[in-house]
Design an enzyme around this catalytic site. Sequence first.
Site, PDB file in Angstrom:
ATOM      1  N   TYR A 288     113.089  26.204  23.724  1.00 52.39           N
ATOM      2  CA  TYR A 288     112.422  27.112  24.651  1.00 52.39           C
ATOM      3  C   TYR A 288     112.929  28.545  24.364  1.00 52.39           C
ATOM      4  O   TYR A 288     114.134  28.754  24.174  1.00 52.39           O
ATOM      5  CB  TYR A 288     112.735  26.690  26.091  1.00 52.39           C
ATOM      6  CG  TYR A 288     112.384  27.758  27.083  1.00 52.39           C
ATOM      7  CD1 TYR A 288     111.062  28.162  27.239  1.00 52.39           C
ATOM      8  CD2 TYR A 288     113.362  28.409  27.838  1.00 52.39           C
ATOM      9  CE1 TYR A 288     110.734  29.179  28.122  1.00 52.39           C
ATOM     10  CE2 TYR A 288     113.032  29.413  28.722  1.00 52.39           C
ATOM     11  CZ  TYR A 288     111.721  29.800  28.847  1.00 52.39           C
ATOM     12  OH  TYR A 288     111.389  30.804  29.710  1.00 52.39           O
TER      13      TYR A 288
ATOM     14  N   ASP B 257     118.284  19.403  26.922  1.00 56.07           N
ATOM     15  CA  ASP B 257     117.267  19.879  27.863  1.00 56.07           C
ATOM     16  C   ASP B 257     116.184  18.800  27.907  1.00 56.07           C
ATOM     17  O   ASP B 257     115.445  18.593  26.940  1.00 56.07           O
ATOM     18  CB  ASP B 257     116.709  21.222  27.372  1.00 56.07           C
ATOM     19  CG  ASP B 257     115.667  21.801  28.327  1.00 56.07           C
ATOM     20  OD1 ASP B 257     115.022  21.027  29.059  1.00 56.07           O
ATOM     21  OD2 ASP B 257     115.470  23.026  28.311  1.00 56.07           O
TER      22      ASP B 257
ATOM     23  N   ARG C  79     125.820  28.798  49.215  1.00 59.62           N
ATOM     24  CA  ARG C  79     126.061  29.020  47.778  1.00 59.62           C
ATOM     25  C   ARG C  79     126.954  27.909  47.207  1.00 59.62           C
ATOM     26  O   ARG C  79     126.924  27.609  46.017  1.00 59.62           O
ATOM     27  CB  ARG C  79     126.679  30.401  47.535  1.00 59.62           C
ATOM     28  CG  ARG C  79     127.046  30.656  46.074  1.00 59.62           C
ATOM     29  CD  ARG C  79     127.107  32.130  45.713  1.00 59.62           C
ATOM     30  NE  ARG C  79     127.892  32.916  46.629  1.00 59.62           N
ATOM     31  CZ  ARG C  79     129.225  32.956  46.679  1.00 59.62           C
ATOM     32  NH1 ARG C  79     129.948  32.220  45.852  1.00 59.62           N
ATOM     33  NH2 ARG C  79     129.849  33.703  47.559  1.00 59.62           N
TER      34      ARG C  79
ATOM     35  N   LYS D 159     109.224  22.550  36.235  1.00 62.37           N
ATOM     36  CA  LYS D 159     108.181  21.838  35.490  1.00 62.37           C
ATOM     37  C   LYS D 159     107.915  20.464  36.130  1.00 62.37           C
ATOM     38  O   LYS D 159     107.537  20.403  37.286  1.00 62.37           O
ATOM     39  CB  LYS D 159     108.604  21.745  34.020  1.00 62.37           C
ATOM     40  CG  LYS D 159     109.008  23.113  33.422  1.00 62.37           C
ATOM     41  CD  LYS D 159     107.884  24.091  33.453  1.00 62.37           C
ATOM     42  CE  LYS D 159     108.069  25.467  32.895  1.00 62.37           C
ATOM     43  NZ  LYS D 159     109.226  26.236  32.980  1.00 62.37           N
TER      44      LYS D 159
HETATM   45  C1  LIG Z   1     112.050  23.357  27.983  1.00 58.47           C
HETATM   46  C2  LIG Z   1     112.379  24.450  28.947  1.00 58.47           C
HETATM   47  N1  LIG Z   1     113.636  24.622  29.334  1.00 58.47           N
HETATM   48  C3  LIG Z   1     113.978  25.609  30.200  1.00 58.47           C
HETATM   49  C4  LIG Z   1     113.044  26.480  30.700  1.00 58.47           C
HETATM   50  C5  LIG Z   1     113.471  27.572  31.659  1.00 58.47           C
HETATM   51  O1  LIG Z   1     113.196  27.179  32.968  1.00 58.47           O
HETATM   52  P1  LIG Z   1     112.924  28.193  34.188  1.00 58.47           P
HETATM   53  O2  LIG Z   1     111.703  28.968  33.863  1.00 58.47           O
HETATM   54  O3  LIG Z   1     112.795  27.286  35.357  1.00 58.47           O
HETATM   55  O4  LIG Z   1     114.133  29.090  34.274  1.00 58.47           O
HETATM   56  C6  LIG Z   1     111.700  26.333  30.334  1.00 58.47           C
HETATM   57  C7  LIG Z   1     110.685  27.252  30.871  1.00 58.47           C
HETATM   58  O5  LIG Z   1     109.541  27.265  30.446  1.00 58.47           O
HETATM   59  C8  LIG Z   1     111.365  25.297  29.421  1.00 58.47           C
HETATM   60  O6  LIG Z   1     110.097  25.108  29.016  1.00 58.47           O
END
Ligand SMILES: Cc1ncc(COP(=O)(O)O)c(C=O)c1O
Length: 392
Positions: free
Chosen positions: A110, A181, A57, A206
């Site tokens: 998101y 992000d 962890r 992704k």
């Molecule tokens: C742009 C973006 N940021 C964050 C996330 C969240 O990621 P996770 O599903 O790996 O928790 C997503 C999920 O689709 C996303 O498209």
Amino acid sequence: MEKSLMTELVHLGDRNPPSVSRSKTLPITLTSVFSFDDVETLDKVYAGEEEGYVYTRMNNPVYDALKEIMYNIDGGEDAQAYSSGMAAITMSILSQVRAGDHIIAANVLYGGSHQFFKTELKRFNIEVTFVDPLQDRLEQYFKTNTKLVYIETISNPLMEVLDIPKIAQIAHDHNAKVIVDNTFATAVICQPLKLGADIVVYSATKYLCGHSDITAGIVVSDKETMRQISSTGVLYGPTMSPFDGWLLVRSLRTLELRVIQHSNNALKLAKYLENHPKVKTVYYPGLKSSPHHITAKKIFRGDYYGGMLSIDLVDGEKGAYGLIRELETIKLVPSLAGVSTAISYPAKTSHRAFSEEELERAGISKGLLRISVGLENIGDLISEFERTLQKI
Ligand SMILES: Cc1ncc(COP(=O)(O)O)c(C=O)c1O
């Protein structure tokens, strides 16, 4: 001395074999904990006086490999790996704020991030103001307690590109940090830290992974900020599995190749769809007609604009449902960035937590489809869209 079968079963083979040669690739250190010869050594590793690992962890050799790759390609000083993109996002935010603080966030994000800002942070008495960074004068939203500005490099699902250097300058003038992000872009397309951002977060589920087989998150920043984020993360505990970490290291070896191919395919598909009579709008920053093309050219590293595009169909919701139903190899998938092309309906997937008004205000219509363009032969891909659009 002869030992019982039970004793042999739990002890034999439980050591690092002596060898003058090494594994060519990174071994998976699939252990939750590490053993020591004496208390003095354990104490020194805990205190950071000796190099070593204590408990997964806290850290694991696989995470160290991942961190080294990620902070180098993103131009940061340190990084951290988590069990999901949401974990990377929430740990970064929670480590930087306390009750009574204020955050400015882009209104098109998101859905999960938007939901965290809207509902979860409220429980901690942290105020969030959603703004449209493309239209609004950002300066007017800062307060003395504003700690963070949160944006996406390429927004989900409208593919808007924000002027990161400008936003970072305004945020820093108000003593706030900027979190970006960078999931849709990756360091292949954009390096937000080099443009003035303070923290970069990823859903590594992704493009960093790219094969739709793990859920993971990454944060990159400077050493001191990463120390703060890591301390928070160790307590909340969204630990990545070392096996997933190993798969992610393996995937990162081909990140540049994949993102370039995704981008080249996406640009060709976007150009084709832009001229199709059944398509009202194509949202893709690589198109010269995109209102975001100039900013993208300014902040992106090369002539690549990513593998994600969205389309608004002339026939709205009916057209969107029809296209999804009729496509052959392209599946309805509420995620993105895999090797094969996938389609998603944001109003019912990534952005289903948005209210009707929020969807409308964000410009996410009922006819909007998001396409994650894969690595297929582009001719095959265009033919499939051509045949299917003809049918609906
Ligand atoms: C742009 C973006 N940021 C964050 C996330 C969240 O990621 P996770 O599903 O790996 O928790 C997503 C999920 O689709 C996303 O498209």
